[in-house]
Design an enzyme around this catalytic site. Structure first.
Site, PDB file in Angstrom:
ATOM      1  N   HIS A 190     -11.385  -3.472 -43.481  1.00 48.00           N
ATOM      2  CA  HIS A 190     -12.743  -3.298 -44.007  1.00 48.00           C
ATOM      3  C   HIS A 190     -13.290  -4.598 -44.610  1.00 48.00           C
ATOM      4  CE1 HIS A 190     -12.714   1.104 -43.484  1.00 48.00           C
ATOM      5  NE2 HIS A 190     -11.464   1.043 -43.881  1.00 48.00           N
ATOM      6  N   ASN A 193     -14.896   7.229 -43.924  1.00 48.73           N
ATOM      7  CA  ASN A 193     -15.322   6.548 -42.701  1.00 48.73           C
ATOM      8  C   ASN A 193     -16.460   7.319 -42.052  1.00 48.73           C
ATOM      9  OD1 ASN A 193     -13.370   4.462 -42.800  1.00 48.73           O
ATOM     10  ND2 ASN A 193     -11.849   5.740 -41.774  1.00 48.73           N
TER      11      ASN A 193
END
Length: 713
Positions: free
Chosen positions: A98, A171
């Protein structure tokens, strides 16, 4: 240099550092004001100021101290050494995953009092507002990778509640690749660039990734989501968010139920097509960042409806899958979505590093009324996220950074360590104590108050290292997902797998991939095998089902809003009428909050961008103004101002990628010249009349005209 403080903020910090204010213990505070007001106390205003050293001394000249004008720099120049040393340490380790992301501030507003299902205070009254910060991201790429790569996308939300910070670290895909956190290093090592040559960046089209996927078939469900349009969303605004794991809601009386967290986009779900995403990576690697920033700045900040699927443990036992398995969804036909409130983003960060880069989410950031489940992936993430934050920001006090601080006072016996910001006045930093009258006291947080631990929650069993047999079926829901897509989406998914597997070098890996695909669908295996020059295994009907769910397709709905979309109007400086028409179109589309960018050969008043800098991938639709047709012929004028054929390329690409396109007046002939047939999503008019504009707006709502994409016969 002026530091901007306010007395309320100072009192809040002192209260957090000191267990007594006005002689009374402060056990709990309230979150008041927005994130902006809270963070104001930490801002530095350099306007109308003079340069100083790091400790406030005036600097008269920003040159290093030398022994003579051409002499060496002296070691005694502490200002130079301090400045260079700070610069040398400006970069912190990027996130292991990320790393590439963007964030924004906003507000969550509760729809009601949900005390019947949770003791969480931010859900305890109608209209209650809670500041939030969201960070969106890709997973595998580095900070320097492109936004539009195919990937799972992070959707991490922090609620700054009046009882502490609550993070949902999720997510845009509701499932994950693995079932046990111990495999997470293996997954990331497999999908990251090859260690010997550091390529490919931000991509899984290589042997190690697909070797892992084929050997760990629990990855198939998430892999199929990522190979679909969900892996290349049109923007952060046009994707949903999911908490992935099963959590628990706990009431004040101790009643517990399972929940799955959802954020449903109010903008509608939309995706790119693969070629469009690839070109965007080169034309505008920051496309998603740009889109989010500009949407908020223009007053079109995105919204999501936050809610849960809620069910008791007895209901969970009736499902044909285990809700503790993070590779499984709970179809909404089984448990409907219960909306809890509206989340809206309305302010961009003022400093990317201090806010978006330094924000540190943790699944372990819970509030009263929310509890964990025994999901083994979740259990591992509770530890891992804390550990990685310690690594990134060098010590145990990262929670004291402004973006990470709760909006309520903090009272505990933690002391010292790297980066300590507080000046603690309590010398009895232990419990129990008498020297500080027992403070900080332990509030009544036992059974029945819904705090962290679900009353009556127990676990028993022998110590084992194995996957639960209830997690064993990793193919059924992958097939359910595929069955639920319309044919064009299925084609996109197969094309994506073809693209990725065609990059593989190992015939063993390719063969193993086909074995796993065949357990999802023999048809998929055959179609992929045909593209990579191999033969699919024989069908195995024992794996197959015809199950579907109505809540995963991106292409089967019309977008509820087109606010923030961008249209390119192709014009020509040699045709003033085309520029006038483009300006009229901008006015006509303004009520729908659609931005019109006028494209021409060179910059003159009324032109927003040149053809040399324009591409269909950065727009949601393209219109050719009357008078611009001269730029489409073989003898196009002013061709030195842009690459040969660029105007025709923009129109043709927009059509091929399923976007609405239009031509006005004398430009109608360019359709045939570019090879664009008239049909759905192709609009022809004489001017900017209401009918043309409204029709084109309808096309933007469709977003992708699926009839333009070829299907396997």
């Amino acid at each position: 240099m002026r530091y901007v403080w306010n007395l309320v903020a100072i009192a809040s910090i002192v209260s957090a550092a000191c267990p007594y204010m006005d002689g009374e213990p402060a056990l709990k505070g309230r979150s008041e004001g927005s994130n902006e007001q809270f963070l104001d106390q930490f801002t530095v205003d350099d306007s109308d100021s003079y340069l100083t050293s790091d400790v406030g001394g005036p600097i008269s000249d920003d040159h290093s101290l030398k022994a003579g004008e051409r002499g060496p720099t002296l070691l005694e120049d502490f200002i130079f050494r301090q400045k260079i040393q700070h610069f040398d340490h400006e970069r912190v380790p990027e996130r292991a995953v990320h790393a590439r992301g963007a964030g924004a501030h906003g507000t969550f507003t509760s729809y009601g009092d949900f005390g019947n299902i949770t003791a969480a205070s931010f859900l305890n009254s109608t209209g209650k507002e809670t500041p939030v910060f969201i960070r969106f991201s890709t997973v595998a790429g580095s900070r320097g990778s492109a936004d539009s790569v195919r990937d799972v996308h992070g959707f991490a939300v922090r609620f700054y509640t009046d009882e502490g910070n609550f993070d949902i670290v999720g997510n845009n895909i509701p499932v994950f690749f693995i079932q046990d956190a111990i495999l997470f290093p293996d997954l990331i090592h497999a999908v990251k660039p090859s260690p010997e040559k550091e390529i490919p960046q931000a991509a899984t089209a290589h042997d190690s990734a697909w070797d892992f996927f084929s050997q760990q078939p629990s990855a198939l469900h998430t892999l199929f989501w990522a190979m679909s349009g969900n892996g290349i969303p049109r923007s952060y605004r046009h994707m949903d968010g999911f908490g992935i794991h099963t959590f628990r809601f706990v009431t004040a009386s101790g009643t517990s139920q399972f929940v799955k967290f959802h954020f449903k986009t109010k903008q509608g779900k939309a995706s790119l097509v693969w070629e469009e995403a690839q070109i965007l990576a080169g034309k505008n690697a920051d496309y998603h960042r740009d889109d989010l920033w500009e949407a908020i700045e223009s007053g079109n900040g995105p919204e999501w409806e936050f809610g849960v699927q809620i069910f008791d443990e007895k209901t969970a036992e009736s499902f044909p899958f285990d809700v503790l398995d993070p590779t499984k969804i709970v179809p909404e036909e089984l448990v409907p979505f219960t909306p809890l409130g509206l989340l809206k983003l309305d302010r961009n960060p003022r400093n990317y590093f201090a806010e978006t880069e330094q924000v540190m989410f943790q699944p372990g950031h819970l509030v009263r009324g929310v509890d964990f489940s025994e999901d083994p992936l979740l259990q591992g993430r509770i530890y891992s996220y804390l550990d990685t934050q310690l690594n990134r920001h060098g010590g145990p006090n990262f929670e004291q950074l402004p973006i990470n601080r709760p909006h309520v006072p903090v009272h505990n016996n933690n002391r010292d360590g790297a980066g300590q910001n507080y000046i603690h006045l309590n010398t009895a930093a232990y419990s129990p104590n008498t020297l500080n009258a027992g403070s900080p006291k332990q509030a009544n947080q036992t059974v029945g108050n819904g705090f962290f631990t679900t009353p009556g929650r127990t676990v028993t069993g022998n110590l084992v290292r194995k996957t639960s047999p209830t997690f064993a079926d990793v193919w059924s829901q992958t097939r359910l997902f595929y069955n639920s897509l319309i044919p064009v989406e299925q084609q996109f998914l197969i094309n994506a797998i073809r693209f990725e597997t065609a990059q593989l070098k190992s015939s063993i890996v390719k063969s193993n991939v086909l074995i796993q695909l065949n357990r999802v669908s023999h048809d998929i295996a055959v179609r992929v095998a045909a593209a990579i020059g191999m033969t699919a295994p024989d069908a195995d009907p024992s794996f197959y089902n015809d199950n579907k769910t109505a809540f995963v397709s991106i292409f089967n709905t019309t977008l509820p809003t087109i606010a923030g979309f961008k249209i390119a109007v192709l014009a020509s400086v040699s045709s003033p009428g085309s520029l006038t028409q483009a300006a009229e179109l901008a006015t006509a589309f303004a009520p729908s909050k659609v931005t019109v960018a006028v494209i021409a050969e060179r910059l003159v008043p009324g032109v927003n961008a040149t053809y040399s800098a324009a591409d269909a991938s950065t727009f949601d639709g393209v219109i050719v103004a009357s008078g611009a047709e001269s730029l489409f012929g073989t003898n196009a004028t002013a061709s030195t101002f842009f690459p040969a054929g660029r105007p025709a390329q923009i129109l043709g690409d927009a059509y091929r990628w399923g976007k609405p396109v239009g031509v006005l007046g004398t430009a109608s002939g360019v359709l045939a010249a570019v090879g664009v047939p008239r049909g759905d999503g192709v609009y022809v008019g004489d001017g900017h009349a209401t009918g043309f504009v409204s029709g084109f707006e309808g096309g933007l709502g469709v977003f992708k005209f699926v009839g333009r994409f070829a299907l396997d016969s």
